[in-house]
Design a protein around this motif. Sequence first.
Motif, PDB file in Angstrom:
ATOM      1  N   GLU A 114       0.834  -1.207   0.000  1.00 48.88           N
ATOM      2  CA  GLU A 114       0.000   0.000   0.000  1.00 48.88           C
ATOM      3  C   GLU A 114       0.871   1.261   0.000  1.00 48.88           C
ATOM      4  O   GLU A 114       0.587   2.234  -0.705  1.00 48.88           O
ATOM      5  CB  GLU A 114      -0.917   0.025   1.237  1.00 48.88           C
ATOM      6  CG  GLU A 114      -2.143  -0.855   1.124  1.00 48.88           C
ATOM      7  CD  GLU A 114      -3.123  -0.390   0.050  1.00 48.88           C
ATOM      8  OE1 GLU A 114      -3.290  -1.159  -0.929  1.00 48.88           O
ATOM      9  OE2 GLU A 114      -3.687   0.712   0.167  1.00 48.88           O
ATOM     10  N   LEU A 115       1.947   1.234   0.790  1.00 53.23           N
ATOM     11  CA  LEU A 115       2.840   2.401   0.833  1.00 53.23           C
ATOM     12  C   LEU A 115       3.533   2.595  -0.515  1.00 53.23           C
ATOM     13  O   LEU A 115       3.709   3.719  -0.985  1.00 53.23           O
ATOM     14  CB  LEU A 115       3.912   2.211   1.912  1.00 53.23           C
ATOM     15  CG  LEU A 115       3.448   2.265   3.365  1.00 53.23           C
ATOM     16  CD1 LEU A 115       4.596   1.864   4.288  1.00 53.23           C
ATOM     17  CD2 LEU A 115       2.961   3.670   3.728  1.00 53.23           C
ATOM     18  N   SER A 116       3.908   1.475  -1.140  1.00 51.58           N
ATOM     19  CA  SER A 116       4.694   1.594  -2.375  1.00 51.58           C
ATOM     20  C   SER A 116       3.835   2.047  -3.553  1.00 51.58           C
ATOM     21  O   SER A 116       4.358   2.576  -4.535  1.00 51.58           O
ATOM     22  CB  SER A 116       5.394   0.274  -2.699  1.00 51.58           C
ATOM     23  OG  SER A 116       4.438  -0.655  -3.134  1.00 51.58           O
ATOM     24  N   ALA A 141      -2.187   8.974  -7.063  1.00 49.80           N
ATOM     25  CA  ALA A 141      -1.636   8.540  -5.769  1.00 49.80           C
ATOM     26  C   ALA A 141      -0.117   8.744  -5.747  1.00 49.80           C
ATOM     27  O   ALA A 141       0.543   8.591  -6.781  1.00 49.80           O
ATOM     28  CB  ALA A 141      -1.953   7.069  -5.538  1.00 49.80           C
ATOM     29  N   ILE A 142       0.384   9.081  -4.598  1.00 47.87           N
ATOM     30  CA  ILE A 142       1.832   9.330  -4.472  1.00 47.87           C
ATOM     31  C   ILE A 142       2.456   8.211  -3.629  1.00 47.87           C
ATOM     32  O   ILE A 142       2.095   8.052  -2.454  1.00 47.87           O
ATOM     33  CB  ILE A 142       2.097  10.688  -3.801  1.00 47.87           C
ATOM     34  CG1 ILE A 142       1.480  11.790  -4.653  1.00 47.87           C
ATOM     35  CG2 ILE A 142       3.585  10.927  -3.583  1.00 47.87           C
ATOM     36  CD1 ILE A 142       1.428  13.127  -3.961  1.00 47.87           C
ATOM     37  N   PRO A 143       3.373   7.430  -4.215  1.00 40.27           N
ATOM     38  CA  PRO A 143       4.033   6.374  -3.431  1.00 40.27           C
ATOM     39  C   PRO A 143       4.783   6.959  -2.244  1.00 40.27           C
ATOM     40  O   PRO A 143       5.408   8.021  -2.359  1.00 40.27           O
ATOM     41  CB  PRO A 143       5.008   5.739  -4.426  1.00 40.27           C
ATOM     42  CG  PRO A 143       4.508   6.134  -5.774  1.00 40.27           C
ATOM     43  CD  PRO A 143       3.822   7.451  -5.605  1.00 40.27           C
ATOM     44  N   LEU A 144       4.687   6.270  -1.118  1.00 39.86           N
ATOM     45  CA  LEU A 144       5.350   6.748   0.091  1.00 39.86           C
ATOM     46  C   LEU A 144       6.603   5.940   0.424  1.00 39.86           C
ATOM     47  O   LEU A 144       7.388   6.332   1.283  1.00 39.86           O
ATOM     48  CB  LEU A 144       4.382   6.671   1.283  1.00 39.86           C
ATOM     49  CG  LEU A 144       3.090   7.480   1.128  1.00 39.86           C
ATOM     50  CD1 LEU A 144       2.155   7.227   2.295  1.00 39.86           C
ATOM     51  CD2 LEU A 144       3.420   8.966   1.011  1.00 39.86           C
ATOM     52  N   ALA A 145       6.733   4.790  -0.239  1.00 44.25           N
ATOM     53  CA  ALA A 145       7.885   3.928   0.064  1.00 44.25           C
ATOM     54  C   ALA A 145       8.274   3.158  -1.179  1.00 44.25           C
ATOM     55  O   ALA A 145       7.479   3.001  -2.101  1.00 44.25           O
ATOM     56  CB  ALA A 145       7.516   2.945   1.173  1.00 44.25           C
ATOM     57  N   ARG A 146       9.535   2.697  -1.195  1.00 46.66           N
ATOM     58  CA  ARG A 146       9.893   1.722  -2.225  1.00 46.66           C
ATOM     59  C   ARG A 146      10.240   0.435  -1.491  1.00 46.66           C
ATOM     60  O   ARG A 146      10.760   0.461  -0.358  1.00 46.66           O
ATOM     61  CB  ARG A 146      11.036   2.224  -3.105  1.00 46.66           C
ATOM     62  CG  ARG A 146      12.367   2.308  -2.437  1.00 46.66           C
ATOM     63  CD  ARG A 146      13.394   3.055  -3.310  1.00 46.66           C
ATOM     64  NE  ARG A 146      14.396   3.660  -2.460  1.00 46.66           N
ATOM     65  CZ  ARG A 146      15.448   3.015  -1.979  1.00 46.66           C
ATOM     66  NH1 ARG A 146      15.662   1.758  -2.294  1.00 46.66           N
ATOM     67  NH2 ARG A 146      16.301   3.630  -1.188  1.00 46.66           N
ATOM     68  N   ILE A 147       9.931  -0.687  -2.132  1.00 52.19           N
ATOM     69  CA  ILE A 147      10.160  -1.951  -1.443  1.00 52.19           C
ATOM     70  C   ILE A 147      11.332  -2.680  -2.077  1.00 52.19           C
ATOM     71  O   ILE A 147      11.668  -2.454  -3.246  1.00 52.19           O
ATOM     72  CB  ILE A 147       8.896  -2.840  -1.414  1.00 52.19           C
ATOM     73  CG1 ILE A 147       8.279  -2.988  -2.798  1.00 52.19           C
ATOM     74  CG2 ILE A 147       7.884  -2.307  -0.449  1.00 52.19           C
ATOM     75  CD1 ILE A 147       7.046  -3.871  -2.805  1.00 52.19           C
ATOM     76  N   LEU A 148      11.951  -3.548  -1.270  1.00 54.60           N
ATOM     77  CA  LEU A 148      13.143  -4.250  -1.720  1.00 54.60           C
ATOM     78  C   LEU A 148      12.826  -5.072  -2.955  1.00 54.60           C
ATOM     79  O   LEU A 148      13.499  -4.991  -3.966  1.00 54.60           O
ATOM     80  CB  LEU A 148      13.651  -5.145  -0.575  1.00 54.60           C
ATOM     81  CG  LEU A 148      14.908  -5.957  -0.814  1.00 54.60           C
ATOM     82  CD1 LEU A 148      16.104  -5.051  -1.088  1.00 54.60           C
ATOM     83  CD2 LEU A 148      15.204  -6.844   0.400  1.00 54.60           C
ATOM     84  N   ARG A 149      11.792  -5.900  -2.862  1.00 57.56           N
ATOM     85  CA  ARG A 149      11.328  -6.692  -4.000  1.00 57.56           C
ATOM     86  C   ARG A 149       9.996  -7.304  -3.604  1.00 57.56           C
ATOM     87  O   ARG A 149       9.625  -7.289  -2.428  1.00 57.56           O
ATOM     88  CB  ARG A 149      12.339  -7.775  -4.371  1.00 57.56           C
ATOM     89  CG  ARG A 149      12.632  -8.726  -3.233  1.00 57.56           C
ATOM     90  CD  ARG A 149      13.760  -9.670  -3.584  1.00 57.56           C
ATOM     91  NE  ARG A 149      13.657 -10.881  -2.801  1.00 57.56           N
ATOM     92  CZ  ARG A 149      14.695 -11.642  -2.504  1.00 57.56           C
ATOM     93  NH1 ARG A 149      15.896 -11.329  -2.935  1.00 57.56           N
ATOM     94  NH2 ARG A 149      14.531 -12.732  -1.801  1.00 57.56           N
ATOM     95  N   ALA A 150       9.273  -7.859  -4.597  1.00 49.81           N
ATOM     96  CA  ALA A 150       7.929  -8.358  -4.291  1.00 49.81           C
ATOM     97  C   ALA A 150       7.961  -9.556  -3.354  1.00 49.81           C
ATOM     98  O   ALA A 150       7.101  -9.708  -2.495  1.00 49.81           O
ATOM     99  CB  ALA A 150       7.225  -8.736  -5.591  1.00 49.81           C
ATOM    100  N   SER A 151       8.968 -10.419  -3.518  1.00 48.52           N
ATOM    101  CA  SER A 151       9.006 -11.618  -2.663  1.00 48.52           C
ATOM    102  C   SER A 151       9.834 -11.338  -1.406  1.00 48.52           C
ATOM    103  O   SER A 151      10.674 -10.432  -1.392  1.00 48.52           O
ATOM    104  CB  SER A 151       9.608 -12.781  -3.436  1.00 48.52           C
ATOM    105  OG  SER A 151      10.885 -12.407  -3.900  1.00 48.52           O
ATOM    106  N   ALA A 152       9.601 -12.161  -0.391  1.00 46.31           N
ATOM    107  CA  ALA A 152      10.334 -11.975   0.865  1.00 46.31           C
ATOM    108  C   ALA A 152      11.742 -12.557   0.744  1.00 46.31           C
ATOM    109  O   ALA A 152      11.985 -13.453  -0.060  1.00 46.31           O
ATOM    110  CB  ALA A 152       9.581 -12.668   1.993  1.00 46.31           C
ATOM    111  N   GLY A 163      11.082  -2.041   3.405  1.00 48.90           N
ATOM    112  CA  GLY A 163      10.620  -0.876   2.648  1.00 48.90           C
ATOM    113  C   GLY A 163      11.382   0.356   3.100  1.00 48.90           C
ATOM    114  O   GLY A 163      11.701   0.488   4.291  1.00 48.90           O
ATOM    115  N   TRP A 164      11.700   1.227   2.152  1.00 48.49           N
ATOM    116  CA  TRP A 164      12.389   2.484   2.489  1.00 48.49           C
ATOM    117  C   TRP A 164      11.404   3.635   2.318  1.00 48.49           C
ATOM    118  O   TRP A 164      10.692   3.723   1.292  1.00 48.49           O
ATOM    119  CB  TRP A 164      13.588   2.731   1.567  1.00 48.49           C
ATOM    120  CG  TRP A 164      14.759   1.834   1.840  1.00 48.49           C
ATOM    121  CD1 TRP A 164      15.822   2.112   2.651  1.00 48.49           C
ATOM    122  CD2 TRP A 164      14.991   0.533   1.289  1.00 48.49           C
ATOM    123  NE1 TRP A 164      16.701   1.052   2.646  1.00 48.49           N
ATOM    124  CE2 TRP A 164      16.211   0.074   1.817  1.00 48.49           C
ATOM    125  CE3 TRP A 164      14.280  -0.305   0.414  1.00 48.49           C
ATOM    126  CZ2 TRP A 164      16.743  -1.172   1.501  1.00 48.49           C
ATOM    127  CZ3 TRP A 164      14.813  -1.545   0.108  1.00 48.49           C
ATOM    128  CH2 TRP A 164      16.034  -1.958   0.644  1.00 48.49           C
TER     129      TRP A 164
END
Length: 343
Positions: free
Chosen positions: A287-289, A305-316, A338-339
């Motif tokens: 949701e943040l990304s 919508a404005i992204p609030l974070a970037r995530i490392l990758r979709a999988s864990a 997430g950053w």
Amino acid sequence: MTSSITLEIERSPRSLWRSPSLTPSQPPSELMVEDYHQPVLVDEIVKLCQDLATGVVVDATLGGGGHAAAILDNVAHLRVLGVDRDAEARAAAASRLTQYANRSRIASASFADLGAVIRANGDFIGDSPVVGVLMDLGVSSHQLDDPSRGFSFRFDAPLDMRMDASTGETAAELIARISQDEFVQLLRANGEGRYARAIATAVRAGRPATTGDLVALVEGAVPIPARRRGNVATRVFQALRIAVNDEERQLEDGLQGAFDALAPEGALMVISYHSGEDRAVKSFLHELSTGGCHCPPELGCVCGAIPLARILRASAVLASPGEIASNPRARSARLRVGWKLAR
Ligand SMILES: C[S@@+](CC[C@H](N)C(=O)[O-])C[C@H]1O[C@@H](n2cnc3c(N)ncnc32)[C@H](O)[C@@H]1O
């Protein structure tokens, strides 16, 4: 309802708790601090921390301080504010982190109150940005292995299961309070499908006071072949632990509080151990990304919508086979990162 839940590591439920050969675990003061809990994915956490700007990392689930010590050992530009709601964990971590007294602080709190904890420790944080928050969810090995805490069916003990033993309702009190339907729902939400109603009926009627009582009632409620397949007691214990410690709501509040506390480019690093937790973390970061955008992908974003974070990758991120071989707990660990984006 069938379960997709990945269960936290526990040994075979049948008869182990009755074994007289099991040695009760020692209190933290008598433990080698390294024995309190073997942390998972330590190298990955240290690498992520090495890339953070100078500032404070909040270890929101300090436990025995294993992750915190690794961060302090390897990343000289970081200080650590450690938070745990378990007094034994804080004592073990304090002993482990003595050499870093000037770069660390330990707070007694729930991570659901992270904003307040950070404000209360303003003298330690000073003008430094919070550049990382680590959440290593669930219980520690010490909590599971301490017979007096009532977390495990391996020992007969009062049915307690509170992480913060100074407050709240024990598992025995929760069982005595909740309705049949609430109990069934609790068991189903945590992976017990077929026998949820039978177990809830037997356990509520039997009013267990100890972990041994609970195991006997659960075993009496399911047919022998299902007992032999194991894991029924594991699921019931996990369901009760999650309810007693209000883990779902705590995680929801904790994730939001952690993200709010982070400085731009700060990292939220979350390790979870069962699929319900991992889904909550994944969906929070997703949701943040996307900034909450639900526009159909084929149209592209039209909602602004404005992204609030970037995530490392979709999988864990998962533990390596080598780590799993040396630490079975790592088998179910899922790390998501997430950053926070600068705005
Ligand atoms: C898996 S252990 C963490 C182990 C730790 N990373 C280490 O290296 O030893 C999880 C810890 O989080 C704590 N904990 C769980 N939920 C919490 C909450 N809502 N607030 C604060 N601490 C919590 C537990 O008491 C436990 O000590």
